[in-house]
Design a protein around this motif. Structure first.
Motif, PDB file in Angstrom:
ATOM      1  N   PHE A 208       0.812  -1.211   0.000  1.00 54.29           N
ATOM      2  CA  PHE A 208       0.000   0.000   0.000  1.00 54.29           C
ATOM      3  C   PHE A 208       0.849   1.266   0.000  1.00 54.29           C
ATOM      4  O   PHE A 208       0.455   2.270  -0.601  1.00 54.29           O
ATOM      5  CB  PHE A 208      -0.948   0.002   1.202  1.00 54.29           C
ATOM      6  N   VAL A 209       2.007   1.249   0.649  1.00 56.54           N
ATOM      7  CA  VAL A 209       2.812   2.474   0.734  1.00 56.54           C
ATOM      8  C   VAL A 209       3.859   2.568  -0.366  1.00 56.54           C
ATOM      9  O   VAL A 209       4.525   3.600  -0.484  1.00 56.54           O
ATOM     10  CB  VAL A 209       3.504   2.596   2.117  1.00 56.54           C
ATOM     11  N   SER A 210       4.004   1.519  -1.178  1.00 56.53           N
ATOM     12  CA  SER A 210       5.088   1.489  -2.157  1.00 56.53           C
ATOM     13  C   SER A 210       4.637   1.706  -3.593  1.00 56.53           C
ATOM     14  O   SER A 210       5.396   1.483  -4.529  1.00 56.53           O
ATOM     15  CB  SER A 210       5.838   0.149  -2.058  1.00 56.53           C
ATOM     16  N   GLY A 211       3.394   2.133  -3.778  1.00 52.28           N
ATOM     17  CA  GLY A 211       2.931   2.429  -5.124  1.00 52.28           C
ATOM     18  C   GLY A 211       2.383   1.252  -5.882  1.00 52.28           C
ATOM     19  O   GLY A 211       2.432   1.242  -7.117  1.00 52.28           O
ATOM     20  N   VAL A 212       1.862   0.259  -5.185  1.00 53.75           N
ATOM     21  CA  VAL A 212       1.259  -0.904  -5.839  1.00 53.75           C
ATOM     22  C   VAL A 212      -0.243  -0.691  -6.004  1.00 53.75           C
ATOM     23  O   VAL A 212      -0.770  -0.699  -7.120  1.00 53.75           O
ATOM     24  CB  VAL A 212       1.543  -2.198  -5.053  1.00 53.75           C
ATOM     25  N   TYR A 213      -0.953  -0.490  -4.911  1.00 58.46           N
ATOM     26  CA  TYR A 213      -2.391  -0.297  -4.958  1.00 58.46           C
ATOM     27  C   TYR A 213      -2.796   1.171  -4.987  1.00 58.46           C
ATOM     28  O   TYR A 213      -3.923   1.507  -5.366  1.00 58.46           O
ATOM     29  CB  TYR A 213      -3.052  -0.973  -3.758  1.00 58.46           C
ATOM     30  N   LEU A 214      -1.907   2.046  -4.546  1.00 63.10           N
ATOM     31  CA  LEU A 214      -2.148   3.486  -4.572  1.00 63.10           C
ATOM     32  C   LEU A 214      -1.078   4.130  -5.441  1.00 63.10           C
ATOM     33  O   LEU A 214       0.083   3.743  -5.392  1.00 63.10           O
ATOM     34  CB  LEU A 214      -2.093   4.066  -3.152  1.00 63.10           C
ATOM     35  N   THR A 215      -1.467   5.121  -6.223  1.00 65.01           N
ATOM     36  CA  THR A 215      -0.496   5.809  -7.065  1.00 65.01           C
ATOM     37  C   THR A 215       0.542   6.496  -6.192  1.00 65.01           C
ATOM     38  O   THR A 215       0.205   7.333  -5.353  1.00 65.01           O
ATOM     39  CB  THR A 215      -1.204   6.850  -7.947  1.00 65.01           C
ATOM     40  N   PHE A 216       1.818   6.145  -6.394  1.00 63.36           N
ATOM     41  CA  PHE A 216       2.862   6.598  -5.485  1.00 63.36           C
ATOM     42  C   PHE A 216       2.986   8.115  -5.450  1.00 63.36           C
ATOM     43  O   PHE A 216       3.193   8.714  -4.394  1.00 63.36           O
ATOM     44  CB  PHE A 216       4.208   5.971  -5.878  1.00 63.36           C
TER      45      PHE A 216
END
Length: 288
Positions: A208-216
């Motif tokens: 979640f914090v590394s730009g997988v599910y949320l745009t980094f």
């Protein structure tokens, strides 16, 4: 005792003809690990189909209106193209870090590692076997994910050799680093039952914090800084450099792909994982 443990108990050491050194035994062990891996239906589902499922889900859920433009100065792209790099990076984490950490913890709890410790098998050969298995399954998973993206979701894959060269070294550094860190983390769970509770939340939070599910680029700067302390962020950044248009480099934390930084960060974590896995690995828990 599990079926896997019973099978391993029956073939706990390589045939005498193959006892020719650490590398030879490690290669035999990798083959053994692959055979066991492909007999595990639940592991196959979560390793191979989960990233594909998530890529398809995000593409359908958020891409129904066509291509999206997440910033004024970058060209619009499909949601599938936007999420593909992160999903490939997450696949490396699932194959190496998550699966190995839980797998080895379960093997230790079931007594399989205790039996292996009584054979000539060295920890190095054991590591080679695990990493070999992860390399093969990681390549297959990435190929399936890219094939699904291209054929089912219409993503145009790169055609420049330089980008595929970048993919190769980011993939190799990422999968080996993930595997070594998974071996190291396997020492933390005290029982097989607690392995999932220990490992999965860590892997999920990193995604979640590394730009997988949320745009980094849309994450707060302080959260981007925290993500930069861990390898998944750099794996995802390297994959974005491969699959996204060059203009998207401006959305990275420093306004560039910074592939030298990706290589440095993953190299440091690879060394950390190697040291930790060698120092913490035991055939039997000391507090058992």
């Amino acid at each position: 005792m599990s079926t896997r443990a019973e099978t391993a108990g029956a073939r706990i050491a390589p045939p005498p003809a193959r006892r020719r050194g650490v590398l030879a035994v490690g290669a035999w062990r990798a083959r053994f690990e692959l055979v066991q891996y492909f007999r595990s239906g639940d592991t196959l589902f979560f390793t191979f189909l989960f990233p594909i499922f998530m890529l398809g889900l995000f593409s359908v859920a958020f891409g129904s209106d066509g291509d999206v433009q997440i910033a004024p100065d970058v060209p619009p792209i499909s949601m599938a193209e936007l999420y593909l790099p992160g999903m490939i990076a997450a696949g490396l984490l699932l194959s190496g870090f998550q699966n190995l950490a839980m797998d080895i913890a379960i093997e230790r709890s079931d007594g399989m590692l205790k039996r292996l410790g009584g054979t000539p098998l060295s920890p190095v050969s054991y590591f080679i076997g695990k990493i070999g298995q992860v390399l093969v399954t990681g390549v297959l998973q990435a190929a399936l994910l890219m094939g699904f993206a291209a054929l089912a979701l219409g993503v145009e894959l790169p055609t420049q050799p330089a980008r595929w060269a970048t993919f190769a070294w980011v993939f190799l550094l990422g999968i080996i680093t993930s595997a070594l860190l998974g071996v190291a983390l396997s020492a933390v769970p005290r029982t097989a039952k607690s392995a999932t509770a220990v490992v999965v939340p860590i892997a999920l939070a990193l995604q979640f914090v590394s730009g997988v599910y949320l745009t980094f680029s849309q994450l707060p700067e302080w959260l981007q800084n925290i993500a930069g302390l861990f390898p998944l962020k750099w794996m995802a950044q390297g994959m974005r450099a491969v699959f996204l248009p060059d203009e998207y480099a401006a959305l990275e934390q420093n306004g560039e792909w910074n592939l030298a930084g990706v290589a440095l960060a993953l190299g440091i974590w690879l060394i950390v994982g190697l040291v930790l896995s060698r120092v913490t690995f035991r055939w039997i828990r000391r507090d058992a």
